[in-house]
Design an enzyme around this catalytic site. Structure first.
Site, mmCIF file in Angstrom:
data_model
loop_
_atom_site.group_PDB
_atom_site.id
_atom_site.type_symbol
_atom_site.label_atom_id
_atom_site.label_comp_id
_atom_site.label_asym_id
_atom_site.label_seq_id
_atom_site.Cartn_x
_atom_site.Cartn_y
_atom_site.Cartn_z
ATOM 1 N N HIS A 118 0.806 -1.222 0.000
ATOM 2 C CA HIS A 118 0.000 0.000 0.000
ATOM 3 C C HIS A 118 0.841 1.274 0.000
ATOM 4 O O HIS A 118 0.331 2.359 -0.258
ATOM 5 C CB HIS A 118 -1.011 -0.009 1.163
ATOM 6 C CG HIS A 118 -0.429 0.260 2.515
ATOM 7 N ND1 HIS A 118 -0.117 -0.722 3.414
ATOM 8 C CD2 HIS A 118 -0.117 1.425 3.131
ATOM 9 C CE1 HIS A 118 0.344 -0.198 4.526
ATOM 10 N NE2 HIS A 118 0.365 1.114 4.383
ATOM 11 N N ASP A 148 0.326 -7.677 1.550
ATOM 12 C CA ASP A 148 0.730 -6.273 1.679
ATOM 13 C C ASP A 148 2.250 -6.131 1.669
ATOM 14 O O ASP A 148 2.804 -5.236 2.310
ATOM 15 C CB ASP A 148 0.141 -5.639 2.944
ATOM 16 C CG ASP A 148 0.184 -4.101 2.875
ATOM 17 O OD1 ASP A 148 0.208 -3.562 1.757
ATOM 18 O OD2 ASP A 148 0.226 -3.460 3.939
ATOM 19 N N SER A 225 4.439 2.859 7.846
ATOM 20 C CA SER A 225 4.166 1.685 7.009
ATOM 21 C C SER A 225 5.390 1.298 6.194
ATOM 22 O O SER A 225 5.986 2.127 5.514
ATOM 23 C CB SER A 225 2.995 1.977 6.068
ATOM 24 O OG SER A 225 1.795 2.072 6.769
#
Length: 468
Positions: A118, A148, A225
């Site tokens: 992402h 992911d 992230s």
């Protein structure tokens, strides 16, 4: 992104002196200022003597910080006004730029970087900023939305790297550190513990994902992230991925992808360009006490029960049957259908899975040679769905009887092959070899340039597609 307001706090003290306001006050003779002697220990906190308690993790974290990077993404968004498009068909859509922020971890000296899907998804440009302020343009090597995980690369040499740990050996209570660039304030380290393991919190449910998260209370915020989750020995144990929060801010519930899973995905993406997952070919349910009792096993049995079997699948070929209860895979106990699905998916197609199975109250072991899992069985190329050309489609599309091959039934808007292929086209040959079946055609494709012979609207032509 709205960054938090920076506030400086200070204490103000008001001094009052009645003597200073009285003009008749007589000044006293100046007195010598006192001297002050402070006890100072100027050694770094980490400079402990052998056997002394650990007071700092600075020596552990300093090398790791050099291998954690910031990732800046740019995406061009094209917005078309339907009314204006009707009035002015040639009017180009308006373009706007969206900027994104994430983190990443350098895992090889020549520039391979682990991060989240992402973080890089849909980006038109990626910039990577190193801890020493060097900046590089990165290219995407591969992504796996189902876990992911993404792998990107920069062109550099002799880069600092992290050492990978065995995330299966993590225990609840282990000290961990989250390293990344939250909210673009700069590289930041936060500390916590492993709060839980094997978490499945439905974050990847929309893509049919595989979740096995490490939960931690180390502070993770937007921008973290793709960053590193580090153990107390300075080894990478996870890739920070998500948080649960009603306010979009950290409340101590963060999740990281275990490094064992991330590393296996990375290896597959780098070496093959895709992720090949094992496929058993069964539908299962986590067994409940009531179902266990009906199947003749103890009510406290933990496992999954087979509710259906795909024809001609690996499971059917191995002799598995409906109502079989699977208790374990390759010596590891299975408690839920999510656990078993993850275990099978992490095995390579063609490998043998040894299942511990209960049938009619009797336990046995069964070996199953796994098939290859296809996310979209009819997808030939990314975003391009095909099927064998049949008589009905031939008649409807008025395709010459001499034409055989695979009919393109759908091309997604975001497919990189949208300009080369269209619904209604027939792929007759791949790399000069006639094709008739989807799986056969997939095996004919290879990374790099591929030559397709395509029939479309009454004419045959050659199309070159590049698979990266």
């Amino acid at each position: 992104m709205n960054l938090p307001t920076r506030i400086l706090l200070a204490t103000v003290v008001a001094w009052s002196s009645t003597g200073a306001a009285n003009p008749k006050t007589v000044a006293k003779p100046a007195q010598a200022r006192p001297t002050i002697n402070l006890r100072v220990d100027d050694s770094a906190l980490g400079e402990n003597k052998p056997g002394a308690p650990l007071l700092s993790y600075a020596d552990v974290l300093e090398p790791v910080q050099k291998a954690v990077v910031s990732i800046y993404s740019t995406k061009i968004v094209r917005n078309a006004n339907p009314l204006l498009q009707q009035l002015f068909p040639n009017l180009p859509p308006r373009e706007s730029k969206q900027d994104g922020l994430g983190s990443g971890v350098i895992v090889t000296p020549d520039g391979y970087i682990l991060t989240n899907n992402h973080v890089v998804e849909g980006a038109d440009e990626l910039k990577v900023s190193l801890a020493d302020d060097r900046e590089f343009t990165a290219k995407v090597i591969g992504t796996d939305p189902k876990t992911d995980v993404a792998v990107i690369k920069i062109e550099a040499e002799k880069l600092p790297v992290v050492t990978l740990a065995d995330s299966d050996k993590l225990r609840v209570g282990d000290v961990v550190f989250a390293v990344g660039n939250p909210l673009d304030v700069g590289q930041t380290v936060t500390m916590g513990i492993v709060s839980a393991k094997n978490r499945n919190v439905k974050i990847l449910e929309d893509v049919g994902g595989y979740e096995d998260f490490i939960q931690t209370d180390a502070a993770i915020n937007l921008g973290n992230s793709g960053g590193a989750l580090i153990d107390a020995r300075g080894r990478l144990v996870g890739v920070n991925s998500a948080i649960l929060s009603p306010s979009r801010g950290n409340i101590g519930i963060g999740f990281a992808i275990p490094v064992n899973l991330a590393a296996s995905i990375m290896k597959s993406l780098v070496e093959t360009g895709t992720v090949a997952r094992g496929y058993l070919g069964v539908s299962t349910e986590t067994i409940t006490p009531d179902v266990a009792e009906q199947l003749g096993v103890a009510r406290d049995t933990r496992g999954v029960v087979i509710t259906d079997i795909v024809p001609e699948s690996a499971a059917e070929k191995a002799g598995l049957k409906r109502n079989d209860v699977i208790l374990g895979v390759n010596g590891h106990a299975v408690g839920t259908l999510e656990e078993m699905r993850l275990m099978i998916a992490q095995m390579a197609p063609g490998s043998v899975a040894q299942l511990r199975v209960v049938r009619d109250g009797k336990e046995s072991k069964m070996d199953v040679t796994l098939d290859k899992f296809a996310d979209k069985p009819d997808e030939l190329l990314s975003g391009v769905t095909v099927q064998p050309l049949g008589a009905e489609e031939r008649r409807r599309l008025r395709i010459d009887v001499r034409v055989t091959g695979l009919l393109v039934t759908e091309v997604e808007e975001k497919s990189p092959f949208r300009e080369s292929l269209a619904p209604g086209a027939v792929i007759m040959e791949i790399n000069r070899t006639p094709v008739r079946e989807v799986e056969e055609a997939r095996n004919m494709l290879h990374p790099g340039r591929n030559l397709l012979a395509v029939y479309y609207r009454g004419a045959a032509r050659f199309v070159v597609v590049v698979i990266e």
